[in-house]
Design a protein around this motif. Structure first.
Motif, short mmCIF file in Angstrom:
data_model
loop_
_atom_site.label_atom_id
_atom_site.label_comp_id
_atom_site.label_asym_id
_atom_site.label_seq_id
_atom_site.Cartn_x
_atom_site.Cartn_y
_atom_site.Cartn_z
N ARG A 86 0.83 -1.21 0.00
CA ARG A 86 0.00 0.00 0.00
C ARG A 86 0.86 1.25 0.00
N LYS A 118 1.35 -8.05 4.68
CA LYS A 118 0.99 -6.76 4.08
C LYS A 118 2.22 -5.88 4.10
N GLY A 160 -3.14 2.48 -3.90
CA GLY A 160 -2.03 3.32 -4.36
C GLY A 160 -0.95 2.60 -5.16
N ARG A 198 -6.88 -10.84 -13.18
CA ARG A 198 -6.46 -10.52 -11.81
C ARG A 198 -6.87 -9.10 -11.43
N THR A 202 -10.93 -8.65 -7.70
CA THR A 202 -11.50 -8.26 -6.40
C THR A 202 -12.92 -7.73 -6.60
N GLY A 230 -14.99 5.22 -3.12
CA GLY A 230 -13.70 4.80 -3.71
C GLY A 230 -13.94 4.38 -5.15
N VAL A 234 -10.80 -1.45 -7.23
CA VAL A 234 -11.90 -2.26 -6.71
C VAL A 234 -13.25 -1.56 -6.92
N GLY A 235 -13.33 -0.27 -6.59
CA GLY A 235 -14.59 0.46 -6.71
C GLY A 235 -15.07 0.52 -8.15
N ARG A 255 -11.12 10.21 -3.24
CA ARG A 255 -10.40 11.05 -2.27
C ARG A 255 -10.70 12.53 -2.45
N ALA A 327 -15.97 -4.05 0.40
CA ALA A 327 -14.92 -4.26 -0.60
C ALA A 327 -13.56 -3.82 -0.05
N ASN A 354 -13.93 -9.25 -0.29
CA ASN A 354 -12.86 -8.83 -1.22
C ASN A 354 -11.82 -9.92 -1.46
N GLY A 357 -9.52 -11.05 -4.98
CA GLY A 357 -8.19 -10.59 -5.40
C GLY A 357 -7.13 -11.60 -5.05
P1 NAD Z 1 -6.90 2.15 -5.46
O1 NAD Z 1 -5.71 2.92 -5.03
O2 NAD Z 1 -6.95 1.60 -6.84
O3 NAD Z 1 -8.22 3.03 -5.23
C1 NAD Z 1 -8.53 3.62 -4.00
C2 NAD Z 1 -9.69 4.60 -4.21
O4 NAD Z 1 -10.09 5.09 -2.93
C3 NAD Z 1 -9.32 5.81 -5.05
O5 NAD Z 1 -10.42 6.15 -5.87
C4 NAD Z 1 -9.09 6.89 -4.00
O6 NAD Z 1 -9.27 8.20 -4.49
C5 NAD Z 1 -10.16 6.51 -3.00
N1 NAD Z 1 -9.96 7.10 -1.69
C6 NAD Z 1 -8.82 7.27 -0.98
N2 NAD Z 1 -9.06 7.90 0.16
C7 NAD Z 1 -10.40 8.15 0.19
C8 NAD Z 1 -11.27 8.77 1.09
N3 NAD Z 1 -10.81 9.32 2.23
N4 NAD Z 1 -12.60 8.84 0.78
C9 NAD Z 1 -13.08 8.32 -0.37
N5 NAD Z 1 -12.30 7.70 -1.26
C10 NAD Z 1 -10.98 7.63 -1.00
O7 NAD Z 1 -7.05 0.97 -4.37
P2 NAD Z 1 -7.85 -0.39 -4.52
O8 NAD Z 1 -6.89 -1.44 -4.96
O9 NAD Z 1 -9.11 -0.18 -5.28
O10 NAD Z 1 -8.19 -0.72 -3.00
C11 NAD Z 1 -9.35 -0.19 -2.35
C12 NAD Z 1 -9.64 -1.00 -1.09
O11 NAD Z 1 -9.82 -2.38 -1.45
C13 NAD Z 1 -8.52 -1.00 -0.04
O12 NAD Z 1 -9.10 -1.08 1.24
C14 NAD Z 1 -7.78 -2.29 -0.32
O13 NAD Z 1 -7.08 -2.76 0.80
C15 NAD Z 1 -8.95 -3.18 -0.68
N6 NAD Z 1 -8.57 -4.36 -1.46
C16 NAD Z 1 -7.95 -4.25 -2.66
C17 NAD Z 1 -7.63 -5.39 -3.36
C18 NAD Z 1 -7.01 -5.33 -4.74
O14 NAD Z 1 -6.91 -6.38 -5.39
N7 NAD Z 1 -6.60 -4.19 -5.24
C19 NAD Z 1 -7.92 -6.66 -2.84
C20 NAD Z 1 -8.57 -6.74 -1.61
C21 NAD Z 1 -8.89 -5.58 -0.93
#
Ligand code: NAD
Length: 428
Positions: A86, A118, A160, A198, A202, A230, A234-235, A255, A327, A354, A357
């Protein structure tokens, strides 16, 4: 030791973090439910090992900046440890340790041969150039090299970080060992031995779970609405997969802001808008809304897909959804859980919701070890099969024991790791 020798109590280095205390609290609650052997509890409540590294890099303006990075391996009992990396300003040791512990339970629920890990670096990737991020990633990889390895610890993307980050880790590790080693990371680009599907796994897994919950609640997808906090990997995939199944997403945040459209946001257009480098908040097909209230908007499905500790005692009572699909990792605090458990909200807990992933990460690792690659249909079919199996196991246990879904999921995960520890015994 005689009775007068003072007992040395090691300082609980992780306990400064509210997120780590939350993970331990969950473990304590589960330990009671499953009557966990206290000797095993003692071993599970603290990560196996953690490495804190100073990561100096040359910034584009010529300054040297030193970042702090972490890699925490919670358990190595079931196989190599597995977990994301992260990049976020608030990353600290306790947060990373909590996320590592949750990874152990998640891998166990999915029956994957991994322990939990992690990693993270306290930095703001949005404010760094590609060159700075590459130097940061490569130097961090070298710094954690002693505890990295395809049979020891295998990183993946998280908040990130992305495929490019994984490509840099793969290259740096390969240069150090002297041969191409794709199995050192998962979530790589396909050309480097990444697994088809991949990147989407998620979000797809989240939506497989949501569909099961809708079915159980007798709600037709076409009558359901979703709100998603988000819009990263994932979102955005969650919104896309929901749209494919006829579910309308009525609000999205990231964000920098939030947008809403009660008639439904055009997700394909929003993806295009964001992929062209524009902000979610500037999307023309919706109106700006308060990002602090997004999770409490009336909807069928609420999906936190950003950070941990977003649903707290302050807003849990205000949620107006039928399904809470976690998620993100750790989006709900134990205090919020108490409030939610009194409501009729159907919670799909993070360690299940989630897990798609890490499941496809497992497929990627297996393919890289064998150098034998699957097609997308095989990946998606196997992912759906494993997600549904886990969903139904958790659901059945929750009903049988009359416990919340989170406790059922964690019980399955903790019990599996505990059994493996008991079978292996305590060395020496
Ligand atoms: P990412 O960096 O691709 O996206 C994160 C998103 O969250 C961005 O749109 C960012 O702007 C937004 N964000 C950040 N701070 C915020 C806030 N304060 N309010 C609202 N939105 C905010 O990350 P991701 O890979 O999509 O991961 C998102 C979540 O899913 C995390 O908790 C991560 O641990 C979890 N997760 C990810 C995976 C994966 O495969 N990438 C797997 C399991 C769990």
């Amino acid at each position: 030791m005689d009775a007068n020798t003072p007992q040395l109590v090691p300082r609980p280095v992780y306990d400064d973090s509210a997120t780590f205390r939350m993970a331990v609290k969950q473990l304590e609650t589960v330990a009671e439910i499953i009557q966990l052997d206290p000797n095993i509890f003692e071993r599970l409540k603290t990560p196996k090992r953690a490495l804190i590294v100073a990561v100096p890099i040359r910034m584009d303006d010529g300054r040297t900046h030193q970042f702090i990075g972490y890699r925490v391996q919670h358990s190595l009992t079931s196989g190599p440890s597995k977990g994301g990396l992260r990049y976020h300003p608030s990353v600290d040791l306790g947060e990373v340790a909590a996320l590592a512990m949750w990874m152990s339970w998640k891998c166990a629920i999915m029956n994957l041969p991994f322990g939990g890990a992690k990693g993270g670096i306290a930095c703001d990737p949005d404010k760094m150039s590609m060159g700075e991020k590459e130097r940061l990633t490569r130097r961090f990889t070298e710094e954690i090299f002693p505890i990295l390895g395809p049979r020891m610890d295998v990183p993946a993307p998280d908040l990130g970080t992305d495929e490019q980050t994984m490509a840099w880790i793969m290259d740096t590790y390969s240069m150090s060992v002297g041969y191409a080693c794709p199995e050192i990371v998962t979530g790589k680009p396909i050309e480097l031995g990444g697994c088809i599907g991949r990147k989407e796994a998620t979000g797809r897994g989240v939506v497989y779970c949501i569909m099961q919950a809708l079915h159980e609640l007798n709600i037709a997808p076409a009558n359901a609405t979703a709100v998603v906090q988000g819009f990263g990997n994932v979102g955005s995939v969650t919104c896309t997969e929901l749209a494919l199944r006829g579910v309308k997403t009525i609000a999205v945040s990231d964000r920098y802001g939030a947008i809403a459209n009660p008639a439904g946001i055009d997700i394909a257009a929003l993806n295009q808008h964001v992929n062209s480098g524009k902000m979610v908040k500037d999307f023309p097909g919706a109106s700006p809304t308060d990002p602090n209230e997004i999770l409490t908007l009336p909807c069928t499905i609420c999906v936190p897909a950003a950070l941990e500790r977003q649903i707290t005692a302050d807003n849990a009572g205000k949620l107006q959804c039928r399904i809470l699909a976690e998620a993100a990792n750790g989006p709900t605090t134990p205090e919020a859980d108490i409030i939610l458990n009194r409501s009729d909200i159907f919670i799909i807990p993070d360690v299940l919701c989630n897990a798609g992933g890490v499941t496809v990460s497992y497929f990627e690792w297996v393919q890289d070890m064998q150098q034998f690659f699957w097609d997308e249909a095989q990946v998606n079919q196997k992912l759906e099969q494993l997600m549904l199996k886990a969903f139904h196991q958790v659901r059945s246990l929750a009903k049988e024991k009359r416990i919340p879904m989170r406790m059922a999921a964690l019980s399955l995960g903790v019990q599996k790791v505990a059994l493996e520890k008991r079978r292996r015994g305590l060395y020496p």
